[in-house]
Design an enzyme around this catalytic site. Structure first.
Site, PDB file in Angstrom:
ATOM      1  CB  SER A 140      11.800 -22.526  14.510  1.00 50.26           C
ATOM      2  OG  SER A 140      11.834 -23.820  13.929  1.00 50.26           O
ATOM      3  CE1 TYR A 153      17.082 -23.639  16.875  1.00 51.00           C
ATOM      4  CE2 TYR A 153      15.456 -25.360  16.474  1.00 51.00           C
ATOM      5  CZ  TYR A 153      16.086 -24.192  16.087  1.00 51.00           C
ATOM      6  OH  TYR A 153      15.715 -23.585  14.909  1.00 51.00           O
TER       7      TYR A 153
END
Length: 263
Positions: A140, A153
């Site tokens: 990501s 995260y």
């Protein structure tokens, strides 16, 4: 179309990017194993079967945050030569780190980092032995930024981004490729499950999951090292590389702190 008998594994395939990756594989005729940690994988699998050209289709419901869950998936797949491994399973978690539930924190780390690494270690050894295969890892652009109110995260995605490039270099000279997808905010169930609908990033327009998956799949098949989807995300990742971490953390707060949702 794929060559007859080619086999692909897609994790996190019940919704979002993973489902769209599985759909692309099915359309190209790959035999498929799709996995997720929730019963919805069966619903997703039936939808894929209804439109698939693949000759074989297997579903596995397993907790990929655990070694036992990875073992379950691997045992189902180990009698097949894996041509494509799409390690897409992942979880998010919003709110301030000290306010988060520890079991949910551990599950994010287990799914995103530990389980993904374990699965790639198992399947990657088989690919290297055969000197053939493609691995796709869903990282990501969040991995470029210290994630205030998404601290765990973003840290796991930084790990995956780094891990993918290291593994790719180690496999240089072989016929095993590693590609890292680095999407931005994408229209999936992610923000609902991460309890982030009251944040700016959770309430803004997002990229289309099918578009992200298509770009990712094409990059993997070309053997490219990474793909950042969308011009906005490309700019964001480039800026992050030259911006002090402290400032990035402050900027991320404006996106992810509860109560920042667009009115």
């Amino acid at each position: 179309m794929a060559m007859a008998g080619q086999f692909a594994i897609v994790t996190g395939a019940s919704t979002g990017i993973g489902f769209e990756l599985a759909r692309l594989c099915a359309a190209k005729g790959y035999d498929l194993l799709v996995a997720a940690d929730e019963p919805e994988i069966e619903t997703a699998a039936q939808a894929l079967r209804d439109e698939a050209n693949s000759s074989a289709f297997v579903t596995v419901q397993a907790d990929l945050a655990t070694v036992e869950g990875v073992d379950k998936l691997y045992e189902v797949a180990q009698d097949r030569k894996v041509d494509l491994l799409m390690a897409n399973a992942g979880r998010g978690l919003g709110h301030a780190f000290l306010d988060q539930d520890w079991d949910r924190i551990r599950r994010v780390i287990g799914t995103n980092a530990t389980g993904t690494t374990c699965l790639i270690h198992r399947v990657g050894q088989d690919m290297r032995r055969r000197n053939e295969g493609r691995i796709l890892i869903t990282g990501s652009i969040a991995g470029f930024t210290p994630g205030s109110f998404q601290a765990v995260y973003n840290a796991t995605k930084a790990y995956l981004n780094s891990f993918s490039f290291a593994l790719r270099e180690e496999l240089r000279g072989t016929k095993v490729t590693v590609t890292c997808l680095m999407p931005g905010a994408t229209e999936t169930e992610f923000f609902v499950r991460a309890d982030m609908l009251d944040t700016k990033v959770g309430s803004e327009d997002k990229d289309d999951a099918a578009m992200v998956a298509r770009m990712d799949f094409e990059a993997m098949m070309k053997g490219e090292g990474d793909v950042v989807t969308g011009l906005k995300n490309k700019i964001q990742s480039a800026v992050a590389n030259v911006t002090p971490a402290e400032l990035l953390a402050k900027q991320h707060r404006k996106q992810a702190e509860p109560g920042t949702a667009k009115s």
